[in-house]
Design a protein around this motif. Sequence first.
Motif, PDB file in Angstrom:
ATOM      1  N   ILE A 176      -3.544  -4.857   4.653  1.00 45.31           N
ATOM      2  CA  ILE A 176      -2.532  -6.419   4.318  1.00 45.31           C
ATOM      3  C   ILE A 176      -1.867  -5.641   3.121  1.00 45.31           C
ATOM      4  CG2 ILE A 176      -2.539  -8.596   3.477  1.00 45.31           C
ATOM      5  CD1 ILE A 176      -4.792  -9.469   5.340  1.00 45.31           C
ATOM      6  N   GLY A 177      -0.596  -5.882   2.963  1.00 44.45           N
ATOM      7  CA  GLY A 177       0.321  -5.681   1.750  1.00 44.45           C
ATOM      8  C   GLY A 177       0.012  -6.538   0.674  1.00 44.45           C
ATOM      9  N   LEU A 178      -0.024  -5.966  -0.523  1.00 48.55           N
ATOM     10  CA  LEU A 178      -0.347  -7.114  -1.507  1.00 48.55           C
ATOM     11  C   LEU A 178       0.772  -6.860  -2.618  1.00 48.55           C
ATOM     12  CD1 LEU A 178      -4.234  -5.770  -2.284  1.00 48.55           C
ATOM     13  CD2 LEU A 178      -3.282  -7.345  -0.924  1.00 48.55           C
ATOM     14  N   SER A 179       1.886  -6.451  -2.287  1.00 50.31           N
ATOM     15  CA  SER A 179       2.922  -6.413  -3.165  1.00 50.31           C
ATOM     16  C   SER A 179       3.829  -7.842  -3.505  1.00 50.31           C
ATOM     17  CB  SER A 179       4.018  -5.325  -2.852  1.00 50.31           C
ATOM     18  OG  SER A 179       4.473  -5.355  -1.420  1.00 50.31           O
ATOM     19  N   ASP A 180       3.696  -8.347  -2.346  1.00 56.76           N
ATOM     20  CA  ASP A 180       4.462  -9.787  -2.299  1.00 56.76           C
ATOM     21  C   ASP A 180       3.381 -10.922  -2.284  1.00 56.76           C
ATOM     22  OD1 ASP A 180       6.340 -11.691  -2.235  1.00 56.76           O
ATOM     23  OD2 ASP A 180       6.558 -11.616  -0.042  1.00 56.76           O
ATOM     24  N   SER A 181       3.226 -11.376  -3.801  1.00 55.64           N
ATOM     25  CA  SER A 181       2.090 -12.512  -3.854  1.00 55.64           C
ATOM     26  C   SER A 181       2.729 -13.513  -4.867  1.00 55.64           C
ATOM     27  CB  SER A 181       0.932 -11.805  -4.485  1.00 55.64           C
ATOM     28  OG  SER A 181       1.154 -11.288  -5.875  1.00 55.64           O
ATOM     29  N   LYS A 182       2.254 -14.607  -4.561  1.00 55.53           N
ATOM     30  CA  LYS A 182       2.314 -15.987  -5.591  1.00 55.53           C
ATOM     31  C   LYS A 182       1.277 -16.334  -6.224  1.00 55.53           C
ATOM     32  CE  LYS A 182       5.858 -17.620  -2.176  1.00 55.53           C
ATOM     33  NZ  LYS A 182       6.158 -18.948  -1.376  1.00 55.53           N
ATOM     34  N   ARG A 183       1.603 -16.868  -7.649  1.00 59.02           N
ATOM     35  CA  ARG A 183       0.532 -17.272  -8.397  1.00 59.02           C
ATOM     36  C   ARG A 183      -0.308 -18.637  -7.760  1.00 59.02           C
ATOM     37  NH1 ARG A 183       1.655 -18.064 -14.677  1.00 59.02           N
ATOM     38  NH2 ARG A 183       0.053 -19.670 -15.307  1.00 59.02           N
ATOM     39  N   TRP A 184      -1.588 -18.735  -7.905  1.00 60.35           N
ATOM     40  CA  TRP A 184      -2.377 -19.983  -7.408  1.00 60.35           C
ATOM     41  C   TRP A 184      -3.269 -20.330  -8.727  1.00 60.35           C
ATOM     42  CZ3 TRP A 184      -7.847 -19.960  -6.016  1.00 60.35           C
ATOM     43  CH2 TRP A 184      -8.229 -21.312  -5.190  1.00 60.35           C
ATOM     44  N   ILE A 185      -2.761 -21.309  -9.195  1.00 59.93           N
ATOM     45  CA  ILE A 185      -3.560 -22.006 -10.220  1.00 59.93           C
ATOM     46  C   ILE A 185      -3.847 -21.238 -11.586  1.00 59.93           C
ATOM     47  CG2 ILE A 185      -6.258 -22.781 -11.029  1.00 59.93           C
ATOM     48  CD1 ILE A 185      -6.846 -23.486  -8.247  1.00 59.93           C
ATOM     49  N   ASP A 186      -3.778 -20.032 -11.674  1.00 60.80           N
ATOM     50  CA  ASP A 186      -3.905 -19.167 -12.599  1.00 60.80           C
ATOM     51  C   ASP A 186      -3.245 -17.824 -12.493  1.00 60.80           C
ATOM     52  OD1 ASP A 186      -5.757 -18.995 -15.464  1.00 60.80           O
ATOM     53  OD2 ASP A 186      -6.002 -17.075 -14.115  1.00 60.80           O
ATOM     54  N   ILE A 187      -2.901 -17.158 -13.603  1.00 62.72           N
ATOM     55  CA  ILE A 187      -2.297 -15.791 -13.550  1.00 62.72           C
ATOM     56  C   ILE A 187      -3.229 -14.658 -12.874  1.00 62.72           C
ATOM     57  CG2 ILE A 187      -0.495 -16.122 -15.368  1.00 62.72           C
ATOM     58  CD1 ILE A 187      -2.546 -14.638 -17.088  1.00 62.72           C
ATOM     59  N   ALA A 188      -4.695 -15.266 -13.027  1.00 60.73           N
ATOM     60  CA  ALA A 188      -5.506 -14.218 -12.600  1.00 60.73           C
ATOM     61  C   ALA A 188      -5.468 -14.197 -10.803  1.00 60.73           C
ATOM     62  CB  ALA A 188      -6.964 -14.562 -12.739  1.00 60.73           C
ATOM     63  N   PHE A 189      -5.060 -15.326 -10.115  1.00 57.87           N
ATOM     64  CA  PHE A 189      -5.212 -15.406  -8.668  1.00 57.87           C
ATOM     65  C   PHE A 189      -3.943 -15.280  -8.009  1.00 57.87           C
ATOM     66  CE2 PHE A 189      -8.407 -18.512 -10.439  1.00 57.87           C
ATOM     67  CZ  PHE A 189      -9.577 -17.836 -10.121  1.00 57.87           C
ATOM     68  N   HIS A 190      -3.926 -14.204  -7.079  1.00 59.72           N
ATOM     69  CA  HIS A 190      -2.626 -13.640  -6.378  1.00 59.72           C
ATOM     70  C   HIS A 190      -2.778 -14.132  -4.930  1.00 59.72           C
ATOM     71  CE1 HIS A 190      -1.375 -11.243  -9.706  1.00 59.72           C
ATOM     72  NE2 HIS A 190      -2.554 -11.134 -10.077  1.00 59.72           N
ATOM     73  N   ARG A 191      -1.843 -14.835  -4.508  1.00 60.76           N
ATOM     74  CA  ARG A 191      -1.793 -15.500  -3.343  1.00 60.76           C
ATOM     75  C   ARG A 191      -0.960 -14.704  -2.459  1.00 60.76           C
ATOM     76  NH1 ARG A 191       0.044 -22.050  -2.584  1.00 60.76           N
ATOM     77  NH2 ARG A 191       0.457 -21.939  -0.020  1.00 60.76           N
ATOM     78  N   ILE A 192      -1.635 -14.270  -1.321  1.00 62.13           N
ATOM     79  CA  ILE A 192      -0.842 -13.407  -0.364  1.00 62.13           C
ATOM     80  C   ILE A 192      -0.863 -14.076   1.143  1.00 62.13           C
ATOM     81  CG2 ILE A 192      -0.754 -10.992   0.712  1.00 62.13           C
ATOM     82  CD1 ILE A 192      -2.753 -10.879  -2.073  1.00 62.13           C
ATOM     83  N   ARG A 193       0.199 -14.111   1.764  1.00 61.41           N
ATOM     84  CA  ARG A 193       0.329 -14.458   2.934  1.00 61.41           C
ATOM     85  C   ARG A 193      -0.336 -13.616   4.274  1.00 61.41           C
ATOM     86  NH1 ARG A 193       3.418 -18.653   5.205  1.00 61.41           N
ATOM     87  NH2 ARG A 193       2.461 -19.784   3.177  1.00 61.41           N
ATOM     88  N   ILE A 194      -0.979 -13.962   5.134  1.00 64.28           N
ATOM     89  CA  ILE A 194      -1.512 -13.311   5.934  1.00 64.28           C
ATOM     90  C   ILE A 194      -0.553 -13.330   7.049  1.00 64.28           C
ATOM     91  CG2 ILE A 194      -3.679 -13.043   7.776  1.00 64.28           C
ATOM     92  CD1 ILE A 194      -5.322 -14.145   5.568  1.00 64.28           C
ATOM     93  N   PRO A 195      -0.130 -11.987   7.479  1.00 64.09           N
ATOM     94  CA  PRO A 195       0.748 -11.872   8.593  1.00 64.09           C
ATOM     95  C   PRO A 195       0.233 -12.568   9.754  1.00 64.09           C
ATOM     96  CG  PRO A 195       0.488  -9.486   7.548  1.00 64.09           C
ATOM     97  CD  PRO A 195      -0.617 -10.664   7.083  1.00 64.09           C
ATOM     98  N   GLU A 196       1.358 -13.098  10.424  1.00 64.34           N
ATOM     99  CA  GLU A 196       1.047 -13.652  11.930  1.00 64.34           C
ATOM    100  C   GLU A 196       0.111 -12.853  12.635  1.00 64.34           C
ATOM    101  OE1 GLU A 196       3.384 -16.356  15.011  1.00 64.34           O
ATOM    102  OE2 GLU A 196       4.400 -15.960  13.373  1.00 64.34           O
ATOM    103  N   GLY A 197      -0.762 -13.290  13.490  1.00 63.81           N
ATOM    104  CA  GLY A 197      -1.680 -12.408  14.593  1.00 63.81           C
ATOM    105  C   GLY A 197      -2.503 -11.963  13.856  1.00 63.81           C
ATOM    106  N   ARG A 198      -2.803 -11.729  12.615  1.00 59.03           N
ATOM    107  CA  ARG A 198      -3.871 -10.885  12.186  1.00 59.03           C
ATOM    108  C   ARG A 198      -5.231 -11.691  12.083  1.00 59.03           C
ATOM    109  NH1 ARG A 198      -2.146  -6.753   8.595  1.00 59.03           N
ATOM    110  NH2 ARG A 198      -0.408  -6.015   9.550  1.00 59.03           N
TER     111      ARG A 198
END
Length: 989
Positions: A802-824
């Motif tokens: 799973i690629g980690l470069s495209d992430s969003k913040r969740w609750i805190d700067i420590a937490f990186h939110r990554i969309r799991i690709p469809e079908g995985r």
Amino acid sequence: MKIENNDKLFQQWLNPSVQFRGKPFWSWNGKLEKEELLYQIDVMKEMGMGGFFMHSRTGLETEYLGEEWFELINACADYADEIGLEAWIYDEDRWPSGLAGGIVSKHPEYRQKAILLEIDPEGEGSNVIAEYQCDLDGAVCTNLGSGKQKIRFSVIEQGKCGFYNGYTYIDTMNRGATEAFLQCTHEKYAQKCGDRLGKSIKGIFTDEPHRGALLDGFSMYMENGEMTAPYTQKLFEEFEARFGYDLKPKLPELFLQVDGKRISPVKWHFVELLQQLFLENYAMPCQKWCEAHNLVLTGHVLHEDNLTVQTAMSGSVMRYYEHMTAPGIDILGEENLCYWVVKQLSSATRQTGQTQLLSELYGCTGWQMPFAGHKAVGDWQTLLGINFRCQHLSWYTMRGEAKRDYPASILHQSPWYKDYGHVEDYFARFGLIMTQGEPVCDLLVINPVESLWAQVHLGWSKALNLQDEHLKTLEVNYQTLFTWLLESQVDFDYGDEAMLAQMGKVDEGRLQVGCAKYKTVLISGVETIRSSTLELLDQFVAAGGHVVIAGSAPTHVDALESSRFNPESSKFQTVPFTKPSVLAAVPTALATVDAPDVFGQLRKVNGGLVFAALNVDRSERRKSVTVRIQTELPIVEWDCVSGEVLSVITKREGDWQVFETDFPVGGQKLWVANAESQQVDRPALGLLEDEKFTISLNHSFDYMLSEPNVCVLDFAAYQMDGGEWQNEAEVLKVDQQIRDAHGIMRRGGQMLQPWFVAQNPVKELCDLALRYTFEVETLPEWIDLVIEEPENFTVELNGKPIGLSDSKRWIDIAFHRIRIPEGRLQLGSNEIILKTRYTENSNVEAVYLLGEFGVKLNGIQRTIVPIATKLEVGDLCEQGFPFYSGAVTYQLPLPKAANRIRLPEVSGACVKVNGQVIGWDPFEADVSGTSVDVEVILTRRNTFGPLHDAVEKRPRNWPQNWITEGEEFEENPVLHPSGLLAAPMIQCI
């Protein structure tokens, strides 16, 4: 005191200034970035705060006191000044203050030391002071000089530890250590911050300095601490110079009870010497430096909760307060009701003329504490004089170990942060009013702390828990007397005997102590009294003053047996130690409340009166309570929640005005009596009776969530360097196992700071793989994975990266939110594998799944299931939301003619009814129409834990509670109920 709308005080009341708003410990606990820091300052302003303390905490990666540190300090101070907040600095890396993150205690001569008592020691020993023969029975020493047992006294050094970055705490009785601390810390701020000091940087916080534990064992990392007494290089020299005899031959009398004698002048003199050296060599130099640089000095000394802990760690905290601009205290936990601590502070400051009183509060309360807890902890402190609240703690980040540093984080990480202004407005109004005028306080109570000083001995206290049964009675009576007076609304101040000797005099029939004057002095629980105190009281009685002894009179003067208090010849009044006898002998309260557990404070303000009262019982309402105030002036009620002024209907009984009122659970009331009090139409309302609510809404409701649901994955199998997979374990224990295998210090509250570790090459330990598993019953439309430190990991889901470069913040700067690709994602079993190169600064943490799904629990197994279509009354944890911690809005239908709603049992931080914030009891609001939205704003407890602590209702949450063992560990998630736990009740017209 006018309260018309154009009156200055009333305008302040409606929108109190930053002076009376909270200034939290802002935990700088990660890699600091300017943009994020400035964003968080904006958040604090949005929350209604008045400023912040920039405070190094566990997890700090930016070098403490480095160039970047000061650049960020200055940037934050400048921005705070620009937007109208106060910036404050903190004088240490973590705490206690004095070692400059270990820089000072690198030097052996500055390290904390102690005198160690050894019984029947072997060998010759080292740094030996003296040896004696005696016979011992516990702490009782007989046949000194000729007994069969050998005792030896020697000097030892405190052990080194990670909490002090590999060194020790300092000797605060050594002026050289303090000067080194000021040079390493304060002078750097002066150099790097320039003319900001005293301007955009308002002041400095000094935290928990102490002189070492006295025969208690609490002193951190002092071997055999229960057998030690504080030591400094000039101890024996100073003792003889101040008290006229050599301490060395008297060491057995200091540590033991020679021939069974309880009270000893050696013990009393020794604690007094420690107090003087601590003040002269630490407190005063810090005070002088801050005054020279126009900085407000605030903070608190270590341990104030009772007479025992003060004796063990500092002596008398009242004497330290004189050497601070805005002295303070520390109240840990939600149930810590040591009321007398605030009274000691307010007494000392009234006598010395200080007006700003700080409390560091909310520490160790846990994520679960609601707004009602914030109010309850702050209420009694504000009532008794606290007007400077320092919330513990607001985190810069939740990265790694930082997330277990005494949560909750009182910042954007908590889902209720946008509503926290409800709390801040309340306390700002309450604090503002309680600083007006002067208290009606004519009683001085002699503080009996020195009676404990004179009775310390081997085994008297253990880790700050009093063991001596005789002294336990003194402690209990001390607290009982406080309660008798305050629940009878009789205000008083404590008098420290050294302060009486320094500032006391008789003036026109009153006993004056500094800025305060008293008509009556009360002595209770005092077993040894100073001769200087007796001389002052004799003068007071001769001038017409009133001295009362409640219970037994002192048996010792200056810790020597004395018959000075002969009841037949004494001019002091003696009464039994009973509530009626004490109340009959002290000044009469001019404002009273006839209900148990209601404390009151009366103040004179511009020819009028302000009377504040508080129901300190958080379990019972007080209905139909009678209030009596001795005044002929009109009375109104000021509502600290809404800012409204409400009318009060009274009846006159001679010089008194009498009226009825109700106190909700933990309820507070504030009445103002003044000739120019504005009369208003809206009356102060009482509590509605339960029978008024006749309709119960107990069925399914439509609902909305403010955040996606969350599934916590906090168990993992692990593999080191491609070896065998180890069985699943709670991830924090996995981290410990890896560190233990490589001989590296475990993470935790006592760990070395990352900035300190990074001064040397960071050790790489192994290649690590972590495997998290979960089940899927129904595939959701989308699902996100949340991890920390994506820059240090690779991630696979079901064998595919799973690629980690495209992430969003969740609750805190420590937490990186990554969309799991469809079908995985797949039905049935799923596994996430994280891989990293593990170093001594690495973190192994839980991962999280987000989405529109429900969660079913079966032991450590987590299963993704369909999300609930409606919610029932009852625990959200049982309805597919065990880890959810955002807000949930229940859409409730209303019957015709509905006009008020009551929420009998709510579990969350606060609620909103059609957008109106209700933070605490009574959870009632006006309603109309065909429906109402009830939003329950939860806490982060069920997301961030501790999720495996099997001990129910811990009074305080410590970092170690997140990693429990044995009977204290529960494999299944330990969750707090959340949501609407009982059916809403409706009143109809």
